[in-house]
Design an enzyme around this catalytic site. Structure first.
Site, PDB file in Angstrom:
ATOM      1  N   CYS A  66       0.858  -1.185   0.000  1.00 30.68           N
ATOM      2  CA  CYS A  66       0.000   0.000   0.000  1.00 30.68           C
ATOM      3  C   CYS A  66       0.899   1.242   0.000  1.00 30.68           C
ATOM      4  O   CYS A  66       2.074   1.158   0.375  1.00 30.68           O
ATOM      5  CB  CYS A  66      -0.849  -0.040   1.268  1.00 30.68           C
ATOM      6  SG  CYS A  66      -1.666   1.491   1.701  1.00 30.68           S
ATOM      7  N   THR A  79       0.946   3.558   2.059  1.00 33.51           N
ATOM      8  CA  THR A  79       1.436   3.763   3.427  1.00 33.51           C
ATOM      9  C   THR A  79       2.751   3.024   3.642  1.00 33.51           C
ATOM     10  O   THR A  79       3.691   3.550   4.256  1.00 33.51           O
ATOM     11  CB  THR A  79       0.388   3.235   4.439  1.00 33.51           C
ATOM     12  OG1 THR A  79      -0.836   3.901   4.185  1.00 33.51           O
ATOM     13  CG2 THR A  79       0.807   3.451   5.865  1.00 33.51           C
ATOM     14  N   HIS A 120       5.553   4.922   2.092  1.00 29.81           N
ATOM     15  CA  HIS A 120       5.977   6.059   2.938  1.00 29.81           C
ATOM     16  C   HIS A 120       6.942   5.570   4.020  1.00 29.81           C
ATOM     17  O   HIS A 120       7.934   6.226   4.331  1.00 29.81           O
ATOM     18  CB  HIS A 120       4.781   6.726   3.619  1.00 29.81           C
ATOM     19  CG  HIS A 120       3.900   7.501   2.695  1.00 29.81           C
ATOM     20  ND1 HIS A 120       4.337   8.610   2.018  1.00 29.81           N
ATOM     21  CD2 HIS A 120       2.608   7.335   2.334  1.00 29.81           C
ATOM     22  CE1 HIS A 120       3.343   9.083   1.282  1.00 29.81           C
ATOM     23  NE2 HIS A 120       2.282   8.328   1.448  1.00 29.81           N
ATOM     24  N   HIS A 153      -0.350  -4.109   6.133  1.00 26.33           N
ATOM     25  CA  HIS A 153      -1.685  -4.366   6.689  1.00 26.33           C
ATOM     26  C   HIS A 153      -2.640  -5.005   5.686  1.00 26.33           C
ATOM     27  O   HIS A 153      -3.739  -5.384   6.056  1.00 26.33           O
ATOM     28  CB  HIS A 153      -2.292  -3.061   7.221  1.00 26.33           C
ATOM     29  CG  HIS A 153      -2.328  -1.983   6.187  1.00 26.33           C
ATOM     30  ND1 HIS A 153      -1.241  -1.173   5.922  1.00 26.33           N
ATOM     31  CD2 HIS A 153      -3.288  -1.610   5.322  1.00 26.33           C
ATOM     32  CE1 HIS A 153      -1.543  -0.334   4.948  1.00 26.33           C
ATOM     33  NE2 HIS A 153      -2.776  -0.586   4.555  1.00 26.33           N
ATOM     34  N   GLU A 154      -2.235  -5.129   4.414  1.00 32.57           N
ATOM     35  CA  GLU A 154      -3.117  -5.770   3.432  1.00 32.57           C
ATOM     36  C   GLU A 154      -2.652  -7.219   3.292  1.00 32.57           C
ATOM     37  O   GLU A 154      -1.556  -7.464   2.795  1.00 32.57           O
ATOM     38  CB  GLU A 154      -3.018  -5.051   2.083  1.00 32.57           C
ATOM     39  CG  GLU A 154      -3.463  -3.599   2.163  1.00 32.57           C
ATOM     40  CD  GLU A 154      -3.406  -2.883   0.823  1.00 32.57           C
ATOM     41  OE1 GLU A 154      -3.220  -3.545  -0.219  1.00 32.57           O
ATOM     42  OE2 GLU A 154      -3.544  -1.656   0.822  1.00 32.57           O
ATOM     43  N   ASP A 174      -5.647  11.384 -14.157  1.00 32.41           N
ATOM     44  CA  ASP A 174      -4.340  11.133 -13.546  1.00 32.41           C
ATOM     45  C   ASP A 174      -3.299  11.784 -14.440  1.00 32.41           C
ATOM     46  O   ASP A 174      -3.593  12.129 -15.594  1.00 32.41           O
ATOM     47  CB  ASP A 174      -4.066   9.616 -13.389  1.00 32.41           C
ATOM     48  CG  ASP A 174      -3.029   9.314 -12.296  1.00 32.41           C
ATOM     49  OD1 ASP A 174      -1.864   9.720 -12.459  1.00 32.41           O
ATOM     50  OD2 ASP A 174      -3.390   8.705 -11.284  1.00 32.41           O
ATOM     51  N   LEU A 225     -10.977  10.877  -0.113  1.00 36.91           N
ATOM     52  CA  LEU A 225     -10.143   9.810   0.456  1.00 36.91           C
ATOM     53  C   LEU A 225      -8.672  10.216   0.414  1.00 36.91           C
ATOM     54  O   LEU A 225      -7.882   9.897   1.306  1.00 36.91           O
ATOM     55  CB  LEU A 225     -10.340   8.513  -0.334  1.00 36.91           C
ATOM     56  CG  LEU A 225      -9.503   7.352   0.181  1.00 36.91           C
ATOM     57  CD1 LEU A 225     -10.274   6.576   1.244  1.00 36.91           C
ATOM     58  CD2 LEU A 225      -9.066   6.414  -0.931  1.00 36.91           C
ATOM     59  N   ILE A 245      -5.118  11.942   0.618  1.00 34.35           N
ATOM     60  CA  ILE A 245      -4.540  12.648   1.767  1.00 34.35           C
ATOM     61  C   ILE A 245      -3.532  13.665   1.252  1.00 34.35           C
ATOM     62  O   ILE A 245      -2.447  13.287   0.808  1.00 34.35           O
ATOM     63  CB  ILE A 245      -3.865  11.652   2.731  1.00 34.35           C
ATOM     64  CG1 ILE A 245      -4.892  10.589   3.183  1.00 34.35           C
ATOM     65  CG2 ILE A 245      -3.262  12.375   3.924  1.00 34.35           C
ATOM     66  CD1 ILE A 245      -4.299   9.438   3.966  1.00 34.35           C
ATOM     67  N   ILE A 301     -13.284  10.615   4.228  1.00 32.62           N
ATOM     68  CA  ILE A 301     -13.395   9.150   4.318  1.00 32.62           C
ATOM     69  C   ILE A 301     -12.099   8.590   4.875  1.00 32.62           C
ATOM     70  O   ILE A 301     -11.022   8.895   4.368  1.00 32.62           O
ATOM     71  CB  ILE A 301     -13.592   8.511   2.925  1.00 32.62           C
ATOM     72  CG1 ILE A 301     -14.762   9.137   2.179  1.00 32.62           C
ATOM     73  CG2 ILE A 301     -13.733   6.992   3.054  1.00 32.62           C
ATOM     74  CD1 ILE A 301     -16.119   8.666   2.616  1.00 32.62           C
ATOM     75  N   TYR A 302     -12.210   7.762   5.895  1.00 33.71           N
ATOM     76  CA  TYR A 302     -11.026   7.103   6.442  1.00 33.71           C
ATOM     77  C   TYR A 302     -11.384   5.639   6.667  1.00 33.71           C
ATOM     78  O   TYR A 302     -12.382   5.344   7.319  1.00 33.71           O
ATOM     79  CB  TYR A 302     -10.634   7.791   7.761  1.00 33.71           C
ATOM     80  CG  TYR A 302      -9.360   7.277   8.387  1.00 33.71           C
ATOM     81  CD1 TYR A 302      -8.186   7.186   7.638  1.00 33.71           C
ATOM     82  CD2 TYR A 302      -9.331   6.900   9.723  1.00 33.71           C
ATOM     83  CE1 TYR A 302      -7.025   6.716   8.217  1.00 33.71           C
ATOM     84  CE2 TYR A 302      -8.165   6.436  10.308  1.00 33.71           C
ATOM     85  CZ  TYR A 302      -7.012   6.341   9.548  1.00 33.71           C
ATOM     86  OH  TYR A 302      -5.856   5.873  10.119  1.00 33.71           O
TER      87      TYR A 302
END
Ligand code: NAD
Ligand code: ZN
Length: 344
Positions: free
Chosen positions: A38, A40, A43, A63-64, A195, A262, A264, A286-287
């Site tokens: 992901c 995240t 990062h 986490h996925e 995009d 969504l 960020i 949305i989180y």
């Protein structure tokens, strides 16, 4: 077990041998089969300023995931060894006002798996029973691995009515692409996706976007006109985190249009409140996903024929994680899956 750790406070991740997690009375131990990378995780890999402020070290990230239950704590009632499951990435407190009211996705004290507590990029992960999602038997394991991100896309796309509506999605990252497929499946008339990256726009097209727009080169207003739209988009899904994309979206909404945010933004973002006020727009933050209504909807949409498989562009053994992160970092990819089953 093998685990991908943020061991040092600098860019990179380290594949290490560490002890398997010990489970508590309400926990479930899962053997991880596949994981998905992901934004995240990227990062954290790159150790940007957000990661430096947020991630305690050492931390197993990720986490996925999808995996198989191997052990359950003594107070666990509804989980059995051998079941194929994923984990909701947010562990909620169960005690705040929202949790007590059954609105767990609005918990005031949520902890992130692979962010604030040990994560899933490992051979085993331990999570509370309340975070377990049991997969239906017909769900493909690669798709099951990315249910958490698919959940972000689903929760955002289903925030407002889309049946018969025209939807604008800014950002064709994996989440924007999955949202495009969901909106078409959910009966939107036009789904237009923007995009700056052509590879990603191609994926959005494969996922069912009516029209894709190269941001900065083509005008959304011109595309609207060509499609025969008269009054602007009914629903906007902001999935880029880019201030200029959000500005373009505000300008192209109909009066009374609804926006689900969504993406960020990296920094504090100015927005044109005149447009919001005079065009009577609704903007909803949305989180995460809803526990577990979003998970239910994902399952039944897949069973009903929704196909999100074009979003998966790479599938590598976990040992090749550096290559996997480089592919994600390049931007020329959809979802990258890591397989954890070939260590022994
Ligand atoms: P991503 O970074 O892979 O995708 C973002 C896309 O936006 C990229 O393809 C990028 O090229 C594109 N983009 C950049 N500038 C643009 C512009 N001006 N116009 C149009 N597109 C532009 O991210 P993702 O994993 O698909 O997630 C989407 C967003 O949602 C990210 O901002 C991410 O941080 C955020 N996110 C939020 C939550 C949440 O719970 N709120 C959860 C996951 C991800
Ligand atoms: Zn709570």
């Amino acid at each position: 077990m093998k685990a991908l750790c943020k061991r040092h406070r600098k860019p990179g991740l380290w594949l290490e041998d560490i002890p398997e997690p010990k489970i508590g009375p309400g926990d479930v131990l899962i053997r991880v089969l596949k994981t998905a990378i992901c934004g995240t995780d990227l990062h954290i890999y790159n150790w940007d300023s957000w990661a430096q402020e947020t991630i305690p070290v050492p931390m197993i990230i990720g986490h996925e995931f999808v995996g198989e239950i191997v052990e359950t704590g003594e107070h666990v009632n509804d989980c059995y060894a051998g079941e194929i499951v994923s984990g909701e990435g947010h562990v909620v407190c169960g005690r705040c006002r929202n949790c007590l009211a059954g609105r767990r996705h609005l918990c005031a004290n949520t902890e992130g798996i692979g962010v604030n507590r040990q994560g899933a990029f490992a051979e085993y992960i331990c999570i509370p029973e309340s975070n377990i999602w049991h997969h239906a038997p017909d769900i493909d394991l690669k798709i099951a691995a990315l249910f958490d991100a698919f959940g972000n896309a689903t929760h955002t796309a289903l925030s407002f009515d889309i049946l018969g509506e025209d939807v604008l999605i800014t950002g064709a990252g994996p989440i924007g692409c999955m949202a495009a497929a969901i909106c078409r499946y959910g009966g939107a008339r036009y789904v237009v996706v923007t995009d700056t990256n052509k590879t990603r726009l191609n994926i959005a097209q494969k996922m069912g976007a009516t029209q894709v727009i190269e941001a900065g080169k083509e005008k959304i207003a011109v595309v609207q006109k060509n499609l025969g739209m008269r009054e602007g988009f009914d629903v906007g899904l902001e999935m880029s985190g880019s201030p200029s994309a959000f500005g373009d979206m505000l300008e192209n909404m109909c009066h009374g249009g609804k926006i689900a945010m969504l993406g960020i933004p990296e920094n504090i973002m100015a927005i044109d409140w005149h447009t919001v006020v005079f065009n009577m727009l609704t903007i909803k933050g949305i989180y995460g996903r809803e526990m577990y209504e979003t998970w239910y909807k994902m399952t039944v949409m897949l069973q009903g024929g929704l196909d999100i498989s074009p979003v998966i562009t790479h599938h590598l053994p976990a040992q090749d994680y550096n290559a996997g992160f480089a592919i994600v970092d390049s931007g020329d990819a959809g979802k990258v899956i890591l397989d954890w089953t070939n260590f022994s």
